[in-house]
Enzyme design. Structure first.
Site, mmCIF file in Angstrom:
data_model
loop_
_atom_site.group_PDB
_atom_site.id
_atom_site.type_symbol
_atom_site.label_atom_id
_atom_site.label_comp_id
_atom_site.label_asym_id
_atom_site.label_seq_id
_atom_site.Cartn_x
_atom_site.Cartn_y
_atom_site.Cartn_z
ATOM 1 N N GLY A 11 0.821 -1.205 0.000
ATOM 2 C CA GLY A 11 0.000 0.000 0.000
ATOM 3 C C GLY A 11 0.855 1.256 0.000
ATOM 4 N N ALA A 79 -1.754 -2.854 7.427
ATOM 5 C CA ALA A 79 -2.799 -3.416 6.571
ATOM 6 C C ALA A 79 -4.177 -3.212 7.189
ATOM 7 C CB ALA A 79 -2.550 -4.905 6.342
ATOM 8 N N SER A 123 -6.010 6.129 13.269
ATOM 9 C CA SER A 123 -6.495 7.072 12.272
ATOM 10 C C SER A 123 -7.224 8.255 12.907
ATOM 11 C CB SER A 123 -7.455 6.357 11.308
ATOM 12 O OG SER A 123 -8.155 7.281 10.497
ATOM 13 N N GLU A 125 -9.791 9.418 11.759
ATOM 14 C CA GLU A 125 -11.226 9.146 11.635
ATOM 15 C C GLU A 125 -11.824 8.665 12.954
ATOM 16 O OE1 GLU A 125 -13.496 9.411 9.122
ATOM 17 O OE2 GLU A 125 -12.070 10.408 7.792
ATOM 18 N N TYR A 147 -15.566 2.258 9.617
ATOM 19 C CA TYR A 147 -14.101 2.285 9.572
ATOM 20 C C TYR A 147 -13.544 2.948 10.831
ATOM 21 C CZ TYR A 147 -9.418 3.891 8.311
ATOM 22 O OH TYR A 147 -8.066 4.165 8.302
ATOM 23 N N LYS A 151 -11.199 1.283 13.753
ATOM 24 C CA LYS A 151 -9.892 1.825 14.122
ATOM 25 C C LYS A 151 -9.805 2.119 15.623
ATOM 26 C CE LYS A 151 -7.123 1.983 10.544
ATOM 27 N NZ LYS A 151 -5.796 1.311 10.585
ATOM 28 N N ARG A 182 -1.346 7.069 -3.605
ATOM 29 C CA ARG A 182 -2.653 6.941 -2.977
ATOM 30 C C ARG A 182 -3.625 6.256 -3.935
ATOM 31 N NH1 ARG A 182 -4.912 6.277 1.840
ATOM 32 N NH2 ARG A 182 -5.387 8.256 2.844
ATOM 33 N N GLY A 183 -4.524 5.437 -3.402
ATOM 34 C CA GLY A 183 -5.511 4.754 -4.225
ATOM 35 C C GLY A 183 -6.422 5.740 -4.938
ATOM 36 N N PHE A 186 -9.619 7.504 -3.280
ATOM 37 C CA PHE A 186 -9.535 8.528 -2.243
ATOM 38 C C PHE A 186 -9.649 9.914 -2.873
ATOM 39 C CE2 PHE A 186 -7.690 4.799 -0.381
ATOM 40 C CZ PHE A 186 -8.066 4.849 0.946
ATOM 41 N N VAL A 187 -10.269 10.848 -2.151
ATOM 42 C CA VAL A 187 -10.655 12.114 -2.774
ATOM 43 C C VAL A 187 -9.460 12.903 -3.316
ATOM 44 C CG1 VAL A 187 -10.650 13.493 -0.637
ATOM 45 C CG2 VAL A 187 -12.138 14.135 -2.543
ATOM 46 N N GLY A 209 -18.498 14.937 -3.997
ATOM 47 C CA GLY A 209 -19.552 15.073 -3.003
ATOM 48 C C GLY A 209 -19.418 16.366 -2.212
#
Length: 326
Positions: A11, A79, A123, A125, A147, A151, A182-183, A186-187, A209
């Protein structure tokens, strides 16, 4: 030679961490789950320098074997199911992979190599609907997604193992950290990829959004240095890692479009399907403890980060455009 085991090594964070540890002379073991189509994109340039071991976060026996084979001095548990939006339609999978797997990893380390130092990727979050701003290590958690809830479990089970078994186990409460690796979901990366596509004539709009959400965005390459520093201390502890600055999604969009000479208002379309069921409106971290205790600091600021990501996506998509036009 120190040995480190990294979960999630392919990742974003894992790849930067592997680079850092290799540069410091570590023998790096990367744990990966067996799949028919493995993805080594982020570590292709260092793949042959990593010792690969098999393991599945939901299978304790495989984690015990991974720890036995690697015999690590340090374990970095990165992970997870890390896409917040996916945690609503997949709450059980998120709980298994992001929460309970932390117990599996801690238990494997406790049983096989209890002297190993353990890092858990917590995180921002977890703060969710924040009860104070900025958020620091003592700020109460109020997660607003499956999520975030998962966490919180991972964070507290790490504290519990530290206090129950006297393990060197610590958590880095990392605020949003981004990079060209970054994937795409993701924003930040969605924006920079979208900007590059529009600039190159491969797209005509970018659908997003909530543009008012505020985040504390930093560079992943800076943040993995903090992970390493945490495991070099004499005593385990938890640290907030952040920039101490907050920016809206709209600011992110504006900086990215302006970098390529475009007005974002001509291309961005607001789409309700990208609005979260329960939004986290503001995240802003206080990283003063990490700066004071770890001696950690940032090297890449917000605009540099966005420009870096746009440059990377422009290069990648320019090559793609040339290839398909041949």
């Amino acid at each position: 030679m120190k040995k480190a085991l990294i979960t999630g090594v392919t990742g974003q964070d894992g790849s930067y961490l592997a680079e850092l540890l290799l540069s410091k002379g570590y023998k790096v073991y990367g744990m990966r789950r067996r799949t028919s189509t493995p993805n080594f994109e982020n570590v292709e340039h260092i793949k042959d320098q990593i010792e690969w071991v098999s393991g599945d976060l939901t299978d304790l026996a495989s984690l015990i074997e991974a720890v036995r084979l690697s015999d690590p001095d340090e374990v970095y548990n990165l992970a997870a199911q890390s896409f917040v939006a996916a945690s609503w339609p997949q709450p059980l999978a998120t709980g298994q992979i992001t929460a309970l797997s932390v117990t599996n990893m801690l238990e494997a380390v406790r049983l096989v190599k209890p002297s190993a130092k353990f890092y858990q990727a917590s995180s921002s979050e977890m703060f969710g609907r924040v009860v104070e701003t900025p958020q620091k290590e003592t700020t109460p958690f109020y997660p607003r997604s499956p999520y975030g809830v998962a966490k919180v479990y991972g964070h507290w089970i790490t504290v519990n193992y530290r206090e129950s078994y006297d393990m060197f186990a610590c958590s880095g409460i990392l605020f949003n950290h981004e990079s060209p690796r970054r994937g795409i979901e993701f924003v930040t990366r969605k924006v920079t990829d979208g900007v590059a596509r529009i600039k190159l004539g491969l797209a005509t709009e970018l659908r997003l959004g909530n543009l008012d959400a505020k985040r504390d965005w930093g560079f992943a390459g800076d943040y993995v240095k903090a992970m390493w520093l945490m495991l070099q201390q004499d005593q385990p502890d938890d640290f907030v890692i952040s920039t101490g600055e907050t920016h809206t999604v709209e600011e992110l969009v504006k900086v990215a479009f302006e970098y390529v000479g475009l007005d974002w208002k001509n291309y961005v379309v607001l789409d309700e399907k990208y609005v979260r069921p329960a939004e986290v409106d503001l995240l802003l971290g206080d990283c003063s403890k990490a700066k004071q205790v770890l001696g950690w600091d940032l090297e890449v600021d917000f605009e540099q980060l966005v420009h870096m990501m746009v440059d990377s996506d422009m290069k990648r998509l320019s090559q793609y455009k040339e290839m398909v036009s041949i």
